[in-house]
Enzyme design. Structure first.
Site, short mmCIF file in Angstrom:
data_model
loop_
_atom_site.label_atom_id
_atom_site.label_comp_id
_atom_site.label_asym_id
_atom_site.label_seq_id
_atom_site.Cartn_x
_atom_site.Cartn_y
_atom_site.Cartn_z
N SER A 133 -2.71 -8.48 3.04
CA SER A 133 -3.21 -7.39 3.86
C SER A 133 -4.73 -7.35 3.75
CB SER A 133 -2.63 -6.05 3.37
OG SER A 133 -3.27 -4.95 4.00
N TYR A 146 -1.82 0.75 -3.37
CA TYR A 146 -1.49 -0.33 -2.44
C TYR A 146 -2.56 -1.42 -2.46
CZ TYR A 146 -0.14 -2.64 1.92
OH TYR A 146 0.25 -3.57 2.87
#
Length: 247
Positions: A133, A146
């Protein structure tokens, strides 16, 4: 007779995983659709002529069972299983959410890779794509759990690339930015539809799962000597995590 190419896609029950399974099947691969939700992957496997394997990447036994189904040879592994849980600042962080994120995005990725690596080597031209990501490249408020996990995905990929330099296996990472899927933000906000919708509010054309699936398929279908070490992919509207055009 030429042996059919094979691929494993984890997290194949929805979103990028399901789209990638479809794209790889369209490119001629027999796809092992691995995820926890049996009904979803069974329907997907029936649709694309693949094989459904109920798999929890955080369970070593479950991953070993997946490896047994795959067998001694594998051409492509797409480590897509992952997830974000919560958006709390560090001062109010939920320990269980952080553990879950690290468990699936890092430990799960390691367990699946470890179990399937012999089969990838045996193919003579294996390919691993880890779905990271842009969160694995930059910090933002509320995202520490995250971003830490996806930084882990990135660094595991880089380390594996160094460790397998003399093996017939390519190691690659794709790092998507804003991708609108049916579940990612909904899961992050524990089913709060309004908060999930707000993530994409005003963005006319975020990326969709099929965009990432197309890019992954391109990566693994390059000649065996071509290693796309890292591919960052964002919608035109997103210049950075904090800079998104909302018309």
């Amino acid at each position: 007779m030429t042996q059919q190419l094979t691929a494993v896609v984890t997290g194949a029950s929805s979103g990028i995983g399901a789209a990638t399974a479809r794209a790889l099947a369209g490119a001629g691969y027999h796809v092992f659709c691995a995820a926890r939700r049996a009904e979803r992957i069974e329907a997907l496997a029936a649709e694309i002529g693949g094989t459904a394997v109920v798999t929890d990447v955080t369970s070593q036994q479950s991953v070993e069972d997946l490896a047994a189904v795959v067998g001694e040879r594998l051409d492509v592994l797409v480590n897509n299983a992952g997830g974000a849980f919560g958006l709390a600042p560090v001062a109010q962080a939920d320990t269980d959410d952080w553990r879950r994120m690290y468990d699936v995005n890092v430990i799960g990725l390691m367990q699946v890779t470890r179990a399937l690596l012999p089969a990838l080597v045996a193919s003579g031209a294996g390919a691993i794509v880890n779905v990271g990501s842009t969160a694995g490249r930059i910090a933002y408020e509320g995202g520490a759990g995250y971003t830490a996990a996806k930084h882990g995905t990135k660094v595991v990929t880089e380390t594996l690339r160094l460790e397998l330099w003399d093996q017939p296996v390519r190691v690659m990472e794709i790092a998507p930015g804003m991708v609108r899927t049916e579940e990612f933000s909904l899961v992050r906000f524990e089913g709060d539809q309004a908060r999930a919708e707000a993530v994409y509010e005003g963005v006319a054309e975020p990326l969709v799962a099929e965009d990432i699936a197309d890019a992954i398929t391109w990566m693994v279908t390059r000649p065996a000597h071509v290693n796309v070490d890292s591919l960052v992919i964002k919608p035109r509207a997103q210049a950075a995590q904090h800079k998104v055009y909302r018309g």
